[in-house]
Motif scaffolding. Structure first.
Motif, PDB file in Angstrom:
ATOM      1  N   MET A   8       0.843  -1.207   0.000  1.00 10.59           N
ATOM      2  CA  MET A   8       0.000   0.000   0.000  1.00 10.59           C
ATOM      3  C   MET A   8       0.872   1.249   0.000  1.00 10.59           C
ATOM      4  N   ARG A   9       0.299   2.354  -0.423  1.00  8.07           N
ATOM      5  CA  ARG A   9       1.059   3.603  -0.444  1.00  8.07           C
ATOM      6  C   ARG A   9       0.757   4.429   0.804  1.00  8.07           C
ATOM      7  N   ILE A  10       1.367   5.592   0.881  1.00 11.27           N
ATOM      8  CA  ILE A  10       1.336   6.331   2.137  1.00 11.27           C
ATOM      9  C   ILE A  10      -0.078   6.757   2.541  1.00 11.27           C
ATOM     10  N   GLY A  11      -0.900   7.064   1.561  1.00  8.74           N
ATOM     11  CA  GLY A  11      -2.252   7.510   1.869  1.00  8.74           C
ATOM     12  C   GLY A  11      -3.050   6.448   2.597  1.00  8.74           C
ATOM     13  N   GLU A  12      -2.911   5.226   2.159  1.00  5.73           N
ATOM     14  CA  GLU A  12      -3.670   4.153   2.793  1.00  5.73           C
ATOM     15  C   GLU A  12      -3.133   3.865   4.196  1.00  5.73           C
ATOM     16  N   LEU A  13      -1.818   3.862   4.327  1.00  6.56           N
ATOM     17  CA  LEU A  13      -1.247   3.636   5.655  1.00  6.56           C
ATOM     18  C   LEU A  13      -1.726   4.728   6.612  1.00  6.56           C
ATOM     19  N   SER A  14      -1.760   5.930   6.098  1.00  7.18           N
ATOM     20  CA  SER A  14      -2.247   7.054   6.900  1.00  7.18           C
ATOM     21  C   SER A  14      -3.691   6.827   7.322  1.00  7.18           C
ATOM     22  N   ALA A  15      -4.515   6.419   6.367  1.00 11.15           N
ATOM     23  CA  ALA A  15      -5.924   6.193   6.667  1.00 11.15           C
ATOM     24  C   ALA A  15      -6.090   5.066   7.683  1.00 11.15           C
ATOM     25  N   ARG A  16      -5.276   4.041   7.539  1.00 19.24           N
ATOM     26  CA  ARG A  16      -5.439   2.896   8.433  1.00 19.24           C
ATOM     27  C   ARG A  16      -4.948   3.160   9.842  1.00 19.24           C
ATOM     28  N   THR A  17      -3.973   4.047   9.975  1.00 24.42           N
ATOM     29  CA  THR A  17      -3.378   4.253  11.301  1.00 24.42           C
ATOM     30  C   THR A  17      -3.841   5.552  11.949  1.00 24.42           C
ATOM     31  N   GLY A  18      -4.317   6.465  11.133  1.00 21.36           N
ATOM     32  CA  GLY A  18      -4.686   7.759  11.692  1.00 21.36           C
ATOM     33  C   GLY A  18      -3.509   8.718  11.790  1.00 21.36           C
ATOM     34  N   ALA A  19      -2.315   8.245  11.426  1.00 31.16           N
ATOM     35  CA  ALA A  19      -1.160   9.142  11.405  1.00 31.16           C
ATOM     36  C   ALA A  19      -1.175   9.926  10.101  1.00 31.16           C
ATOM     37  N   SER A  20      -0.869  11.182  10.157  1.00 34.71           N
ATOM     38  CA  SER A  20      -0.874  11.984   8.930  1.00 34.71           C
ATOM     39  C   SER A  20       0.273  11.557   8.018  1.00 34.71           C
ATOM     40  N   ARG A  21       0.121  11.846   6.739  1.00 32.44           N
ATOM     41  CA  ARG A  21       1.205  11.561   5.798  1.00 32.44           C
ATOM     42  C   ARG A  21       2.479  12.241   6.256  1.00 32.44           C
ATOM     43  N   ARG A  22       2.324  13.464   6.690  1.00 29.66           N
ATOM     44  CA  ARG A  22       3.467  14.221   7.189  1.00 29.66           C
ATOM     45  C   ARG A  22       4.180  13.454   8.297  1.00 29.66           C
ATOM     46  N   SER A  23       3.404  12.936   9.235  1.00 37.07           N
ATOM     47  CA  SER A  23       3.995  12.216  10.364  1.00 37.07           C
ATOM     48  C   SER A  23       4.702  10.954   9.895  1.00 37.07           C
ATOM     49  N   LEU A  24       4.087  10.246   8.960  1.00 37.60           N
ATOM     50  CA  LEU A  24       4.706   9.005   8.476  1.00 37.60           C
ATOM     51  C   LEU A  24       6.057   9.304   7.838  1.00 37.60           C
ATOM     52  N   ARG A  25       6.106  10.367   7.059  1.00 38.74           N
ATOM     53  CA  ARG A  25       7.400  10.719   6.451  1.00 38.74           C
ATOM     54  C   ARG A  25       8.394  11.110   7.521  1.00 38.74           C
TER      55      ARG A  25
END
Lengths: 123, 123
Positions: free
Chosen positions: B1-18
DNA sequence: CTAAACGCTCACATCGATGTCATGGGCAAG
DNA sequence: CTTGCCCATGACATCGATGTGAGCGTTTAG
């Protein structure tokens, strides 16, 4: 007593004490020359402020809760109660978070210890 | 999965994941065009990171503890254990602080309720 | 009187996780 | 091909309690 002594007694820096006052957490009387004067009651108040700050409360919340504004107005007291209940809820859920984190950590520690034990066996 | 989906699944923002990746908490493979790719394991890892961050751990500590660096080196594991023990101690003492604050707060609430009850009586 | 130690105010700096914006590329459906 | 949505990087902003330093008055001990 003056600010230096209050600082020494509480462990709060002079800077912090002035900040608390600026934020409305602490009141002081002033000497004719403008220096802040405190009594023993202030030591207790600062200790309470430190307790709350250490718990992650904002100075804004503390200002609404701690009856630093001399006159205990009934309206103010009611609003203070609202804030207190909110903060209590927040505290409790933060404690829960920390407890969960500690459990996760304990699990990691176990895993890590096992791993190290196994690699020791491999030798 | 790409960052958007991981963000959606975890609630962490894309910014935070990066940011997590930049801090070494999270690894990602990249698609030919440079986009981050994650699998289900990353969901769990992010959840753990969130748990620790919510408990006030620094990303630096987390980076030393979470075995994000694939190869579980024994030296690394030993250093991780050190950090884990420190963090556990810190967590416990923070929990104690919060508990103390909650008790102080409960006391304030009592005082405040009594005060309000009395002023009500005065009417 | 003088020097040291203290106090006052104002202003700028810090830390860490996150938000936000700008600029530009990637990819799929029409 | 174009439109719309996702992604990438980089830079700057934010919040709150506290540190720090400048410039200047006050208090106190010698």
């Amino acid at each position: 007593m003056r600010i230096g002594e209050l600082s020494a007694r509480t462990g709060a820096s002079r800077r912090s004490l002035r900040y608390y006052e600026q934020q409305g957490l602490l009141v002081s009387t002033r000497s004719p020359s403008g220096q802040r004067c405190y009594d023993d009651g202030h030591v207790q108040r600062v200790t309470l402020i430190q307790t709350f700050l250490a718990a992650g409360m904002s100075s804004r919340s503390i200002a609404q809760m701690v009856p630093c504004m001399s006159e205990p107005n009934a309206d103010r007291a009611r609003r203070a109660l609202t804030v207190m209940d909110q903060e209590r809820t927040r505290l409790t859920s933060t404690i829960d978070s920390l407890t969960a984190a500690r459990e996760a950590l304990d699990h990691l520690i176990d895993v890590n210890r096992s791993f190290l034990a196994n690699t020791a066996d491999d030798h």
